[in-house]
Write an enzyme that holds these catalytic residues in place. Structure first.
Site, PDB file in Angstrom:
ATOM      1  N   TYR A 159      -5.688   7.092  -8.580  1.00 20.18           N
ATOM      2  CA  TYR A 159      -6.901   6.157  -8.343  1.00 20.18           C
ATOM      3  C   TYR A 159      -8.015   6.525  -9.383  1.00 20.18           C
ATOM      4  O   TYR A 159      -8.917   5.823  -9.698  1.00 20.18           O
ATOM      5  CB  TYR A 159      -7.040   6.020  -7.050  1.00 20.18           C
ATOM      6  N   CYS A 207       0.813  -1.222  -0.007  1.00 19.67           N
ATOM      7  CA  CYS A 207      -0.025  -0.145   0.150  1.00 19.67           C
ATOM      8  C   CYS A 207       0.955   1.318   0.062  1.00 19.67           C
ATOM      9  O   CYS A 207       1.666   1.467   0.694  1.00 19.67           O
ATOM     10  CB  CYS A 207      -0.914   0.210   1.211  1.00 19.67           C
TER      11      CYS A 207
END
Length: 359
Positions: free
Chosen positions: A194, A63
């Site tokens: 994203y 992450c």
């Protein structure tokens, strides 16, 4: 950052992303930015005082938001004060899991899932089970998952436990400028990839794509006359940008269709990325295999086959860079590079071109 949202009332047409936000067909990506706002501070005003050995950082290497905390912890020398637990690169719809640990159980918390730490404090926690998260070891309950505040507090509230020679990552004279840049990068770079990758329609995708590349072009220009984002020394801003850049060519370029060009074709951004990758505390936190495994395997809505690509060749990260031509005081006045990571925290050499021997 997270697995799916915990709410049982979600719209059935929404697909949960691994980043704690809904992705709806025909609509732009919208990240849920509501996090547990408690802070661990010197005065303990939220009930969580700074105390060595009390808290455990849960941070998956895959992450980018968690990667920031691993970098900050290394640079500041907080390894002995704050232990770390690392979930594996994939997860199911409930939670990140500790499948890399013996018996698939975190050895300190005794949990199989990070979800258990959230439920230990909030039995009906309605949001995403996100990393990074700081967990109170005595109660085994989550304290905070506010990724934007965690590293700032590492830099300012945990100073009593900083290593000798730790850099000042958030110097007071620059805080206003760092805050403004960080906010801009969050929306235009860190989260923008994203918004491109999870765009629900062609129009949204094209708009987000153009805005992302306009921002990357701005950073390319900014880095044309200085070694680091704020000038001669590494700061919190570099800690926040690097995890996005290191993931760009292996993930965001293809998987998220942010494919105007590879970062490796942009001389200032790429040499800056190589420079930081080769700097202790940055590249030695990066597990490229886990990164690719996470994105290509977990994002089934984008990559339904779950096939993980073998490329690109990232060994060029070890090539010489040209950043030494700029005025440099990497660690600031009196600062020094961090020691090698502890052996238990060394990235598998097979997962990265950077081979580091642990303490």
């Amino acid at each position: 950052m997270s697995t799916e949202q915990a709410s049982s009332t979600a719209d059935s047409t929404a697909a949960h992303s691994t980043e704690g936000a809904y992705v709806r067909r025909g609509k732009p990506f919208d990240r849920d930015m509501n996090y547990i706002s408690d802070r661990i501070t010197l005065d303990g005003r939220d009930g969580w005082p700074v105390e060595a050995g009390r808290y455990r950082l849960i941070a998956a290497r895959a992450c980018p938001w968690a990667n920031r905390t691993l970098i900050s912890r290394r640079l500041l020398g907080l390894e002995d004060a704050i232990s770390v637990g690392m979930p594996g690169p994939t997860h199911d719809k409930r939670s990140w899991t500790f499948d890399l640990d013996e018996g698939a159980v975190d050895p300190v918390l005794g949990y199989e899932r990070l979800q258990q730490a959230y439920f230990a404090r909030f039995p009906d926690y309605p949001r995403g089970i996100t990393v990074p998260a700081l967990v109170d070891v005595p109660s085994k309950a989550v304290v905070t998952n506010d990724f934007q505040q965690i590293t700032l507090d590492f830099a300012t509230e945990w100073t009593a436990f900083h290593r000798e020679g730790a850099p000042d990552l958030y110097p007071e004279p620059l805080r206003e400028e760092i805050d403004a840049l960080n906010k801009w990068m969050l929306h235009r770079i860190n989260n923008a990839v994203y918004k491109v990758g999870f765009a629900g329609d062609q129009e949204s995708y094209e708009q987000e794509y153009r805005e992302l590349w306009a921002a990357l072009d701005e950073l390319e220009e900014r880095l044309s006359d200085r070694r680091y984002l704020m000038g001669e020394s590494i700061t919190e801003a570099d800690v926040r940008l690097f995890p996005t850049l290191i993931r760009f060519d292996p993930v965001y370029f293809g998987h998220f269709k942010a494919n105007r060009q590879m970062l490796s074709t942009m001389p200032h951004l790429w040499n800056y990325t190589k420079d930081l990758f080769q700097t202790p505390g940055f590249g030695d936190t990066v597990d490229l295999q886990q990164i690719k495994r996470h994105y290509y395997y977990v994002h089934e809505d984008i990559n339904p086959t779950q096939v993980v690509p073998l490329g690109p060749d990232m060994s060029t990260l070890l090539d010489p860079h040209d950043r030494d031509r700029f005025a440099t005081n990497t660690w600031g006045e009196g600062g020094t590079a961090p020691e090698a990571p502890y052996a238990a925290e060394v990235v598998d050499p097979a997962h990265t071109p950077l081979h580091v021997r642990g303490r």
